[in-house]
Design an enzyme around this catalytic site. Structure first.
Site, PDB file in Angstrom:
ATOM      1  N   ILE A 120       0.923  -1.283   0.110  1.00  0.00           N
ATOM      2  CA  ILE A 120       0.093  -0.041  -0.068  1.00  0.00           C
ATOM      3  C   ILE A 120       0.878   1.207  -0.004  1.00  0.00           C
ATOM      4  O   ILE A 120       1.752   1.441   0.905  1.00  0.00           O
ATOM      5  CB  ILE A 120      -0.989   0.087   1.245  1.00  0.00           C
ATOM      6  CG1 ILE A 120      -1.810  -1.424   1.340  1.00  0.00           C
ATOM      7  CG2 ILE A 120      -1.860   1.263   1.160  1.00  0.00           C
ATOM      8  CD1 ILE A 120      -2.675  -1.633  -0.010  1.00  0.00           C
ATOM      9  N   LYS A 121       0.602   1.974  -1.132  1.00  0.00           N
ATOM     10  CA  LYS A 121       1.440   3.250  -1.147  1.00  0.00           C
ATOM     11  C   LYS A 121       0.802   4.456  -0.209  1.00  0.00           C
ATOM     12  O   LYS A 121      -0.253   4.740  -0.375  1.00  0.00           O
ATOM     13  CB  LYS A 121       1.691   3.628  -2.582  1.00  0.00           C
ATOM     14  CG  LYS A 121       2.669   2.920  -3.379  1.00  0.00           C
ATOM     15  CD  LYS A 121       2.512   3.249  -4.905  1.00  0.00           C
ATOM     16  CE  LYS A 121       3.640   4.114  -4.779  1.00  0.00           C
ATOM     17  NZ  LYS A 121       3.833   4.793  -6.423  1.00  0.00           N
ATOM     18  N   LEU A 122       1.618   4.986   0.331  1.00  0.00           N
ATOM     19  CA  LEU A 122       1.421   6.135   1.417  1.00  0.00           C
ATOM     20  C   LEU A 122       2.338   7.128   0.965  1.00  0.00           C
ATOM     21  O   LEU A 122       3.416   7.034   0.928  1.00  0.00           O
ATOM     22  CB  LEU A 122       1.395   5.682   2.780  1.00  0.00           C
ATOM     23  CG  LEU A 122       0.521   4.575   3.293  1.00  0.00           C
ATOM     24  CD1 LEU A 122       1.238   4.016   4.692  1.00  0.00           C
ATOM     25  CD2 LEU A 122      -0.699   4.957   3.522  1.00  0.00           C
TER      26      LEU A 122
END
Length: 290
Positions: A112-114
């Site tokens: 998951i890209k944050l």
């Protein structure tokens, strides 16, 4: 097929499954794929929606993204697919966590890209504590990299990617590849749980330099990966020299990795600009009246 001496994992930076198929065929392998809202906006089907004046509803855009990621995951069952949360300057930690937990159900091999901001780091701390995988994006400084290390301490190797954007540093006259070298040097003193994923790769020189420096992962556009395949997938040796002209050096900073993650100075204008661009591209696909 993968060159025997290749240690770096190779990802495709894109959101078009047809391009993924072409790259896999040309290379004979692919280790993963990174997506983001700007790449999603360039997807041919998404483009067709915009041209036809038939934008996605706020619900349909997530279904489209989900199906796209599932198609990519099926092609890369042993790799990783990075899925990016929607984040602008007002997005809360709770909103990032809600998106991240939902995205993590879409496929089994998600990162998951944050954004590497204060809310993004807090979300990463929670998510890695839950055993989830993250890809911290829009990284432009060693301090941001140190904060990511501290926020995700205790995560298993492979659970945390760090994405420094070298091309965007080059755009403003700084040698982005020196940031990669600096982060790798700083991380060498750590436990190895954060892997450096060289991103915003704009040229074959960026790509070969990242290989020479020993970046854990490189994500690159399809056109560049196809050109690398056409050239015979060269791997630079120890004598490789990267000497761009007109770019200011980025000096190494002696930053410790053992501080509280909130103690690092992580603000950067390019991180803010990147979030604004990603959110604008995402919103460009949506019928705001739906």
């Amino acid at each position: 097929m993968r060159p025997e001496i290749l240690k770096t994992r190779i990802f495709l930076d894109g959101a078009d499954p047809e391009e993924t198929r072409r790259v896999i065929k040309a290379l004979g392998f692919l280790d993963g794929q990174t997506t983001n809202p700007s790449l999603l906006a360039k997807n041919p089907e998404a483009q067709a929606h915009k041209v036809d004046g038939n934008k996605f509803s706020a619900t349909a855009i997530y279904q489209f993204y989900k199906e796209l990621c599932q198609e990519l995951s099926a092609m890369l069952p042993d790799g990783s697919v990075s899925i990016e949360v929607y984040a602008d300057e007002t997005t809360t930690v709770a909103a990032m966590l809600e998106q991240a937990r939902e995205f993590d159900t879409w496929i089994e091999n998600a990162h998951i890209k944050l954004p590497t901001t204060a809310p993004g780091l807090e979300a990463a701390n929670v998510l890695t504590g839950e055993g989830r995988r993250v890809n911290m994006t829009l990284v432009f400084t060693q301090a941001q990299a140190a904060a990511v290390y501290a926020a995700t301490k205790g995560a298993a190797r492979g659970a945390v990617f760090l994405s420094p954007f070298v091309g965007r540093l080059d755009d403003r006259g700084e040698n982005g590849m020196e940031l990669i070298a600096n982060i790798l040097k700083m991380y060498a003193a750590g436990d190895g749980h954060v892997e450096t994923l060289t991103a915003s790769v704009r040229s074959m020189e960026h790509f070969l330099c990242a290989l020479a420096y020993g970046s854990d992962i490189i994500t690159a556009p399809g056109s560049l990966l196809l050109a690398w395949a056409e050239a015979g997938m060269p791997i630079p040796g120890p004598g490789y020299v990267y000497a761009p002209s007109g770019l200011a050096p980025i000096p190494y900073e002696a930053i410790g990795l053992d501080g509280p993650y909130a103690s690092y100075a992580i603000g950067h204008p390019l991180t803010d600009a990147g979030m604004a661009k990603f959110s604008a591209d995402w919103n460009s696909l949506i019928d705001m009246g739906s």
